[in-house]
Design an enzyme around this catalytic site. Structure first.
Site, PDB file in Angstrom:
ATOM      1  N   GLU A   1      37.031  32.694 -73.093  1.00  0.00           N
ATOM      2  CA  GLU A   1      38.188  32.739 -74.267  1.00  0.00           C
ATOM      3  C   GLU A   1      39.239  31.812 -74.312  1.00  0.00           C
ATOM      4  O   GLU A   1      39.659  31.293 -75.412  1.00  0.00           O
ATOM      5  CB  GLU A   1      38.725  33.989 -74.479  1.00  0.00           C
ATOM      6  CG  GLU A   1      37.772  35.276 -74.724  1.00  0.00           C
ATOM      7  CD  GLU A   1      38.270  36.614 -74.256  1.00  0.00           C
ATOM      8  OE1 GLU A   1      38.373  36.988 -72.976  1.00  0.00           O
ATOM      9  OE2 GLU A   1      38.427  37.423 -75.220  1.00  0.00           O
TER      10      GLU A   1
ATOM     11  N   ARG B   1      47.118  43.011 -76.404  1.00  0.00           N
ATOM     12  CA  ARG B   1      46.904  41.641 -75.949  1.00  0.00           C
ATOM     13  C   ARG B   1      47.696  40.519 -76.600  1.00  0.00           C
ATOM     14  O   ARG B   1      48.019  39.525 -76.215  1.00  0.00           O
ATOM     15  CB  ARG B   1      45.493  41.179 -75.832  1.00  0.00           C
ATOM     16  CG  ARG B   1      45.112  40.081 -74.778  1.00  0.00           C
ATOM     17  CD  ARG B   1      43.569  39.883 -74.455  1.00  0.00           C
ATOM     18  NE  ARG B   1      43.010  40.445 -73.505  1.00  0.00           N
ATOM     19  CZ  ARG B   1      42.969  39.922 -72.253  1.00  0.00           C
ATOM     20  NH1 ARG B   1      43.475  38.574 -72.039  1.00  0.00           N
ATOM     21  NH2 ARG B   1      42.488  40.507 -71.143  1.00  0.00           N
TER      22      ARG B   1
HETATM   23  N1  MTE Z   1      29.885  31.627 -76.092  1.00  0.00           N
HETATM   24  C1  MTE Z   1      28.659  31.710 -76.790  1.00  0.00           C
HETATM   25  N2  MTE Z   1      27.683  30.883 -76.808  1.00  0.00           N
HETATM   26  N3  MTE Z   1      28.304  32.718 -77.320  1.00  0.00           N
HETATM   27  C2  MTE Z   1      29.221  33.978 -77.440  1.00  0.00           C
HETATM   28  O1  MTE Z   1      28.928  34.992 -78.074  1.00  0.00           O
HETATM   29  N4  MTE Z   1      31.598  34.745 -76.463  1.00  0.00           N
HETATM   30  C3  MTE Z   1      32.517  34.562 -76.003  1.00  0.00           C
HETATM   31  C4  MTE Z   1      32.455  33.579 -74.721  1.00  0.00           C
HETATM   32  N5  MTE Z   1      31.923  32.588 -75.003  1.00  0.00           N
HETATM   33  C5  MTE Z   1      30.397  33.841 -76.549  1.00  0.00           C
HETATM   34  C6  MTE Z   1      30.595  32.743 -75.657  1.00  0.00           C
HETATM   35  C7  MTE Z   1      33.450  35.738 -75.485  1.00  0.00           C
HETATM   36  S1  MTE Z   1      34.461  36.465 -76.892  1.00  0.00           S
HETATM   37  C8  MTE Z   1      33.667  36.084 -74.576  1.00  0.00           C
HETATM   38  S2  MTE Z   1      34.717  37.459 -74.059  1.00  0.00           S
HETATM   39  C9  MTE Z   1      32.902  35.384 -73.230  1.00  0.00           C
HETATM   40  O2  MTE Z   1      32.188  34.418 -73.930  1.00  0.00           O
HETATM   41  C10 MTE Z   1      32.024  36.339 -72.387  1.00  0.00           C
HETATM   42  O3  MTE Z   1      31.324  35.964 -71.514  1.00  0.00           O
HETATM   43  P1  MTE Z   1      31.690  35.485 -70.125  1.00  0.00           P
HETATM   44  O4  MTE Z   1      32.838  36.607 -69.737  1.00  0.00           O
HETATM   45  O5  MTE Z   1      30.447  35.660 -69.317  1.00  0.00           O
HETATM   46  O6  MTE Z   1      32.594  34.345 -70.328  1.00  0.00           O
HETATM   47  N1  HPA Z   2      39.452  41.934 -73.620  1.00  0.00           N
HETATM   48  C1  HPA Z   2      38.208  42.280 -74.139  1.00  0.00           C
HETATM   49  N2  HPA Z   2      37.862  43.246 -74.390  1.00  0.00           N
HETATM   50  C2  HPA Z   2      38.257  44.138 -74.139  1.00  0.00           C
HETATM   51  C3  HPA Z   2      39.489  44.343 -73.301  1.00  0.00           C
HETATM   52  C4  HPA Z   2      40.244  43.069 -73.145  1.00  0.00           C
HETATM   53  O1  HPA Z   2      41.329  42.957 -72.555  1.00  0.00           O
HETATM   54  N3  HPA Z   2      39.771  45.667 -73.058  1.00  0.00           N
HETATM   55  C5  HPA Z   2      38.731  46.480 -73.663  1.00  0.00           C
HETATM   56  N4  HPA Z   2      37.899  45.625 -73.988  1.00  0.00           N
HETATM   57 MO1  MOS Z   3      35.188  38.583 -76.036  1.00  0.00          MO
HETATM   58  S1  MOS Z   3      36.262  38.959 -77.496  1.00  0.00           S
HETATM   59  O1  MOS Z   3      36.459  39.509 -74.797  1.00  0.00           O
HETATM   60  O2  MOS Z   3      33.796  39.756 -76.325  1.00  0.00           O
END
Ligand code: MTE
Ligand code: HPA
Ligand code: MOS
Length: 776
Positions: free
Chosen positions: A727, A324
């Site tokens: 993210e 990535r």
């Molecule tokens: N927001 C909060 N409050 N706590 C978290 O741990 N994790 C982040 C983001 N926002 C996180 C967060 C990460 S790394 C990801 S991948 C996404 O939330 C996952 O949730 P979603 O796919 O529902 O957005």
């Molecule tokens: N993003 C986050 N988590 C993951 C991914 C990705 O692309 N692939 C496998 N785990």
């Molecule tokens: Mo988020 S690093 O894809 O849990």
């Protein structure tokens, strides 16, 4: 037809409305139940990890007799107690033993677990192990590892497009450089924790703070040597995950389950913060070598980049993470000729893992550094260089992985932010200020983000749900996603409320459990609401279809004449309450439960060829930050940040804004004050909040304006045309790094790119100032 109609106007909690997090009040009053709050059955035992105090060594002997003899100790768990496979590698590479048998590969590596009557007893006993080892030389960072001839921990990726040699040969300017980007600790408020309760036969239930219950389930089954159907993993919510609980919970889930089955008693394991920080993985740090060629206008002609990453002792998720990084090494910019390679290096450090952005931010920082290099070399405003390089129409729309960028909205987004943040006038004022001010210097930067949405492992892009409508009209909602504070459950409940046109209060949000939805993906890659929102909608639509068929048949109307109104249903010319329809349908034996499913369409990725469409769409954003720096000390602060971020048609603008704000601050922390520091012996010396500085409330920008691009609609058929938000805004923090860079560059009249490494701690800022002032 009877029953009262509670509302005919609009439902409470519809999609696109500002609804607070379903647990907001419980969060702030301390009543939200986390893993550690679950009432412990009588007889619960507590486990603690015993860890290594050497970095790389062959184990000669491990003497645990003093541990066993310590007060309150029930027993110890070592590799010899594992009935199944001694492996928790999330990608099946078989390179991550729960406990090592032969080789210690990093300082702080878990070697065994103590199980005792109390956590305190287990923790004290864990210190009493005696071992004999033969120490081996170690390599701690990617450069040391390369010098020592260490292997790649997983297959490197290469992305290539165009003719790089010709691109370099024909361009008038060329710059090479190196950028170091540090890692990051997740610093979730709730640390790792698992609580296992044994059942009959092979059964075990594990309450685990995890973003990936299915993986924890499979790992526990694998380690116990039992089928997955014997293992149930539950999580109601996490106190933050940020990627740190996508795979790193495996160890804790497995230790709790192993001990629970061995002693047939409930077992909980919860490391303290120091152990959590030393024994579990972090963001990958990178050493990035770039070579960029460009013309007089600052347009990039060719790019070559090598991305060496500290991956730690095991592969974990380092393959997809370093992939990535390459996928985002273009950020928002078209590279006519490009060649990128990853170098995922094995090191004798804790295994690096997923962290918000999943390698993407490291790629984006590299792209932004190249833009800066060009701007300083040509004496241009970096924003002008950024704009000159944005993806454009055909001929300038192909990424290094050959995906066409068809949804680029950056020109408008950046244009609007440039205006609303008053960028041009403020930059001018800052240039004037810096010319006058001897020691205090200011900087401003406006940086864009383009982030690809989908798991790059295509098979992960699927999700399931389970909805029950009870005969009283109340709704039970379950899906495979996990709640970590991001508000996923609220959003999915909004989708279901909208589908049935009922108030959200009617919908019960339930814990995630492998018993209800199987084979789920991690809640990661920002895809939680995209995937689970769609899966929940699918289940709701199935039930609705049955209700419609029933009503049409029962009251003799066309199915098109059955319409869901707020908390009511119109059947022909009559209106009845939702409850009444449900009750009648139940009496007529209509099936009121459904399992939903979704898979993202149209994506594919051929890794060997480096070609495909790994991402369904892109999310965009931009931020503009102004900093002031005291060039005598290197101290700085963020005076103002303006953000305009794209979430398509937001499912919930207030939750999305919260995500944008939090992600920006977390990204800023990564690039400024959060420094992980290993000593020469390989000990992580920043293993507590006392030495590892995350941003405080007082570090937030003095002025902080966060807006969503309200006009944006996802052109793809995502849930209600929204976009993922978790993210992408993390990378908005890069504007702070670039603003610091401008402030530093001012001490040498902006003639030179300061090449600030990240994190740009005050020390690093001061050193860069001194270097530039000294003309070195
Ligand atoms: N927001 C909060 N409050 N706590 C978290 O741990 N994790 C982040 C983001 N926002 C996180 C967060 C990460 S790394 C990801 S991948 C996404 O939330 C996952 O949730 P979603 O796919 O529902 O957005
Ligand atoms: N993003 C986050 N988590 C993951 C991914 C990705 O692309 N692939 C496998 N785990
Ligand atoms: Mo988020 S690093 O894809 O849990």
């Amino acid at each position: 037809m009877k029953d009262q109609i509670t509302s005919t106007e609009a439902i409470r909690g519809a999609v696109h409305s500002d609804l607070r997090h379903d647990s907001a009040i419980k969060h702030v009053t301390g009543r939200a139940e986390y893993c550690d709050d679950i009432a412990e059955p009588a007889g619960t035992l507590h486990a603690y990890l015993g860890t290594s105090d050497v970095t790389h060594a062959r184990i000669r002997s491990l003497d645990l007799s003093a541990v066993r003899a310590a007060p309150g100790v029930i027993g110890v768990l070592t590799a010899a107690d594992i009935p199944g496979a001694n492996d928790i590698s999330p990608t099946g590479r078989n390179d991550e033993p729960v406990f090592p048998t032969d080789l210690i590969e990093f300082h702080g590596q878990p070697l065994f677990a103590v199980v005792a009557e109390s956590r305190d007893a287990a923790r004290r006993a864990a210190e009493l192990a005696q071992m004999e080892v033969e120490e081996l030389p170690h390599a701690l960072d990617p450069l040391q590892a390369q010098a020592a001839g260490y292997p790649h921990i997983t297959d490197p990726l290469k992305l290539e497009r165009g003719d790089v040699a010709t691109g370099f040969a024909e361009a008038p300017h060329r710059i090479t450089g190196r950028l170091n980007v540090g890692g990051q600790d997740h610093m979730y408020l709730e640390g790792q924790i698992s609580f296992a309760i044994p059942g009959e036969d092979d059964d075990v239930v594990v309450h685990c703070s995890t973003q990936h219950p299915s993986e924890a389930q499979h790992m526990v089954a694998h380690v116990l040597g039992v089928p997955s159907n014997a293992v149930t993993v539950n999580v109601r919510r996490m106190g933050g995950g940020f990627g740190g609980k996508e795979s790193q919970m495996n160890l804790f889930a497995c230790v709790a389950a192993l001990a629970a089955k061995k002693w047939n008693r409930p077992v909980k394991i919860r490391p303290d913060r120091d152990q959590d920080m030393t024994a579990t993985g972090k963001r990958h740090d990178f050493v990035i070598d770039y070579d960029v060629a460009f013309d007089e206008a600052g347009r990039i002609q060719a790019v070559e980049g090598e991305f060496a990453a500290r991956c730690g002792w095991s592969s974990d998720l380092s393959g997809p993470v370093t992939d990535r990084a390459l996928f985002h090494a273009d950020n928002a910019y078209f590279y006519p000729h490009v060649r990128l390679a990853s170098r995922p290096m094995k090191t004798n450090t804790v295994s690096n893992t997923a962290f918000r952005g999943f390698g993407g931010p490291q790629g984006v920082v590299a792209a932004e550094r190249m833009i800066e290099e060009i701007a300083f070399a040509l004496g241009k405003d970096p924003l002008e260089v950024r704009k000159a390089n944005f993806y454009g129409p055909e001929g300038r729309d192909l990424t290094p992985y050959h995906q066409q960028v068809t949804d680029n909205i950056l020109e408008r987004l950046v244009g609007e932010l440039e205006k609303s943040a008053d960028y041009q006038a403020r930059r001018k004022a800052i240039l004037e200020f810096n010319a006058q001010s001897r020691f205090l210097k200011r900087g401003i930067a406006l940086t864009p983000v383009k982030f690809g949405i989908s798991f790059t492992a295509t098979h992960y892009n699927q999700a399931g749900s389970l909805i029950h409508v009870y005969s009283d009209g109340s709704i039970h909602l379950n899906h495979g996603g996990t709640e970590m504070g991001q508000g996923l459950n609220t959003k999915v409940a909004q989708v279901v409320a909208d589908a049935f046109q009922v108030d959200i209060t009617r919908i019960k949000i339930t814990r995630t459990t492998t018993e209800k939805v199987p084979n789920t993906s991690a809640t990661a890659a920002s895809s939680g609401s995209d995937l689970n929102g769609m899966a929940a909608l699918d289940a709701a639509e199935q039930i609705k279809t049955r209700l419609v068929e029933y009503a049409a048949d029962k009251w003799g109307v066309d199915p098109a004449a059955v319409i869901f109104l707020p908390n009511a249903v119109k059947v022909g010319n009559e209106v009845m309450g939702f409850d009444a329809l449900v009750k009648a349908a139940y009496m007529a034996r209509v099936h009121l439960s459904a399992a939903g499913f979704y898979k993202t369409p149209d994506i594919h990725w051929d890794r060997a060829a480096g070609r495909g469409r790994p991402f369904y769409y892109y999310a965009y954003g931009a931020s503009c930050s102004e900093v002031s720096v005291d060039t005598l000390t290197g101290e700085y602060r963020v005076e103002r940040t303006d953000i305009l971020h794209d979430v398509g048609r937001s499912l919930n603008p207030v939750l999305d804004k919260g995500q944008v704000e939090g992600a920006f601050i977390q990204g800023m922390g990564w690039l400024t004050t959060e420094e992980l520091w290993w000593d020469k012996q390989g000990r992580l010396r920043t293993h507590a909040p006392s030495t590892y500085k995350i941003p405080l409330a007082s570090d937030a920008p003095r002025i902080f304006n966060v807006g969503l691009a309200e006009w944006s609609v996802n052109p793809e058929r995502t849930i209600k045309r929204s976009k993922a938000v978790g993210e992408p805004p993390f990378m908005l923090g890069i504007s702070v790094l670039e603003a610091l860079s401008m402030a530093v560059a001012s001490v040498a009249d902006y003639r030179e790119c300061p090449r600030l490494d990240a994190p740009a701690t005050p020390e690093r800022v001061l050193m860069a100032v001194e270097r530039l002032r000294g003309g070195k």
